[in-house]
Design a protein around this motif. Structure first.
Motif, short mmCIF file in Angstrom:
data_model
loop_
_atom_site.label_atom_id
_atom_site.label_comp_id
_atom_site.label_asym_id
_atom_site.label_seq_id
_atom_site.Cartn_x
_atom_site.Cartn_y
_atom_site.Cartn_z
N ASP A 41 64.14 -15.17 19.34
CA ASP A 41 63.12 -15.27 18.31
C ASP A 41 61.99 -14.34 18.74
N PRO A 42 61.70 -13.28 17.96
CA PRO A 42 60.66 -12.34 18.39
C PRO A 42 59.31 -13.01 18.66
N CYS A 43 58.96 -14.05 17.89
CA CYS A 43 57.68 -14.73 18.09
C CYS A 43 57.67 -15.58 19.36
N ALA A 44 58.84 -15.88 19.93
CA ALA A 44 58.92 -16.68 21.15
C ALA A 44 58.93 -15.81 22.40
N LEU A 45 58.85 -14.49 22.24
CA LEU A 45 58.88 -13.61 23.40
C LEU A 45 57.51 -13.45 24.05
N LEU A 46 56.49 -14.11 23.49
CA LEU A 46 55.17 -14.25 24.10
C LEU A 46 54.72 -15.70 23.89
N THR A 47 54.20 -16.34 24.91
CA THR A 47 53.63 -17.67 24.72
C THR A 47 52.23 -17.50 24.12
N GLU A 48 51.67 -18.58 23.64
CA GLU A 48 50.31 -18.52 23.09
C GLU A 48 49.32 -18.04 24.16
N ARG A 49 49.47 -18.55 25.37
CA ARG A 49 48.58 -18.17 26.47
C ARG A 49 48.72 -16.68 26.79
N GLU A 50 49.97 -16.18 26.83
CA GLU A 50 50.20 -14.76 27.11
C GLU A 50 49.58 -13.88 26.03
N ALA A 51 49.72 -14.30 24.77
CA ALA A 51 49.13 -13.54 23.66
C ALA A 51 47.61 -13.50 23.82
N GLU A 52 47.00 -14.64 24.14
CA GLU A 52 45.55 -14.67 24.32
C GLU A 52 45.11 -13.78 25.49
N ASP A 53 45.89 -13.80 26.58
CA ASP A 53 45.56 -12.95 27.73
C ASP A 53 45.62 -11.46 27.39
N LEU A 54 46.43 -11.12 26.38
CA LEU A 54 46.52 -9.72 25.92
C LEU A 54 45.44 -9.38 24.89
N GLY A 55 44.60 -10.36 24.54
CA GLY A 55 43.57 -10.13 23.53
C GLY A 55 44.07 -10.30 22.11
N LEU A 56 45.15 -11.07 21.96
CA LEU A 56 45.77 -11.28 20.65
C LEU A 56 45.56 -12.71 20.19
N GLU A 57 45.67 -12.91 18.89
CA GLU A 57 45.69 -14.28 18.36
C GLU A 57 46.86 -15.01 19.02
N PRO A 58 46.73 -16.32 19.26
CA PRO A 58 47.78 -17.02 19.99
C PRO A 58 49.14 -17.08 19.29
N ARG A 59 49.14 -17.14 18.00
CA ARG A 59 50.41 -17.25 17.27
C ARG A 59 50.71 -15.97 16.50
N GLY A 60 51.96 -15.53 16.65
CA GLY A 60 52.40 -14.35 15.91
C GLY A 60 52.86 -14.73 14.51
N THR A 61 52.95 -13.74 13.65
CA THR A 61 53.41 -13.92 12.28
C THR A 61 54.81 -13.34 12.15
N PRO A 62 55.80 -14.18 11.80
CA PRO A 62 57.17 -13.65 11.64
C PRO A 62 57.24 -12.59 10.55
N MET A 63 58.02 -11.56 10.82
CA MET A 63 58.26 -10.49 9.86
C MET A 63 59.75 -10.45 9.57
N PRO A 64 60.16 -10.72 8.33
CA PRO A 64 61.60 -10.67 8.04
C PRO A 64 62.10 -9.24 8.16
N LEU A 122 55.89 -9.52 30.62
CA LEU A 122 55.90 -10.83 29.96
C LEU A 122 57.13 -10.97 29.09
N VAL A 123 57.40 -9.96 28.27
CA VAL A 123 58.57 -9.99 27.39
C VAL A 123 59.84 -9.94 28.23
N SER A 124 59.87 -9.12 29.27
CA SER A 124 61.04 -9.04 30.15
C SER A 124 61.36 -10.41 30.75
N ALA A 125 60.35 -11.14 31.16
CA ALA A 125 60.57 -12.47 31.75
C ALA A 125 61.20 -13.42 30.73
#
Length: 190
Positions: A56-79, A182-185
């Motif tokens: 799942d592309p949105c599961a390849l970053l946790t909310e915490r990892e996204a925040e650490d990157l300066g991103l909103e915690p939840r990603g938006t799925p793109m079909p 992060l994604v590699s892990a």
């Protein structure tokens, strides 16, 4: 006499010649040809529904990892849009109020679209091994303010990370490079 009858003979002769040529062509089509039919590599003639992704592309970053990157915690799925050769993905927006030139961040996972169909046929501009995965930097036709990395993970054609920045093209890869381990892990932990 020759005007009317001559035209009739010319028409009959043309029709006979056309019929003869058509008969030869049809006979050639009916003869067997040796060999084996193989699929052609390249863009598909008819769109197919995307195959289910093993990640799942949105599961390849946790909310915490996204925040650490300066991103909103939840990603938006793109079909995915297989008819346009776009695999499914997930996009994250930069956090409001954080000083950053980051404009976009996304991850795509493809099981049926080749990287060359998505990124183009230009060769990678460099590779690096992170977390056991070889990530290649893919040139982006839209300019230096875009940064794309791709790798092949089990069950996929490729997994891609893409970012873009406003101005400062030298910073285009900063967040993407931070996301690689992060994604590699997550890919390795599957």
């Amino acid at each position: 006499m020759s005007g009317r009858h001559g035209a009739g003979r010319a028409t009959t002769l043309a029709a006979s010649t056309t019929c003869g040529a058509l008969t030869i062509l049809l006979a050639a089509c009916a003869s067997p040809v040796g060999g084996q039919a193989l699929p052609v590599h390249g863009p598909r003639d008819a769109p197919r529904p995307p195959a289910p992704a093993p990640y799942d592309p949105c599961a390849l970053l946790t909310e915490r990892e996204a925040e650490d990157l300066g991103l909103e915690p939840r990603g938006t799925p793109m079909p995915g849009e297989p008819e346009r050769l776009v695999p499914p993905g997930c996009s994250w927006s930069p956090v409001d109020g954080v000083p950053s030139r980051l404009s976009t961040f996304s991850i795509v996972v493809s099981v049926d679209i080749h990287p060359e169909e998505f990124y183009g046929t230009a060769p990678p501009t460099g590779t690096r091994t992170v977390g056991g995965y070889e990530w290649s930097r893919r040139p982006n036709p839209f300019g230096e303010q875009f940064c794309d990395f791709a790798t092949q993970a089990r069950g996929t054609r490729f997994v891609g990370i893409g970012t873009s920045v406003l101005g400062e093209p030298e910073q285009a890869c900063a967040v993407a490079e931070q996301a690689l381990p992060l994604v590699s892990a997550h890919l390795a932990g599957r």
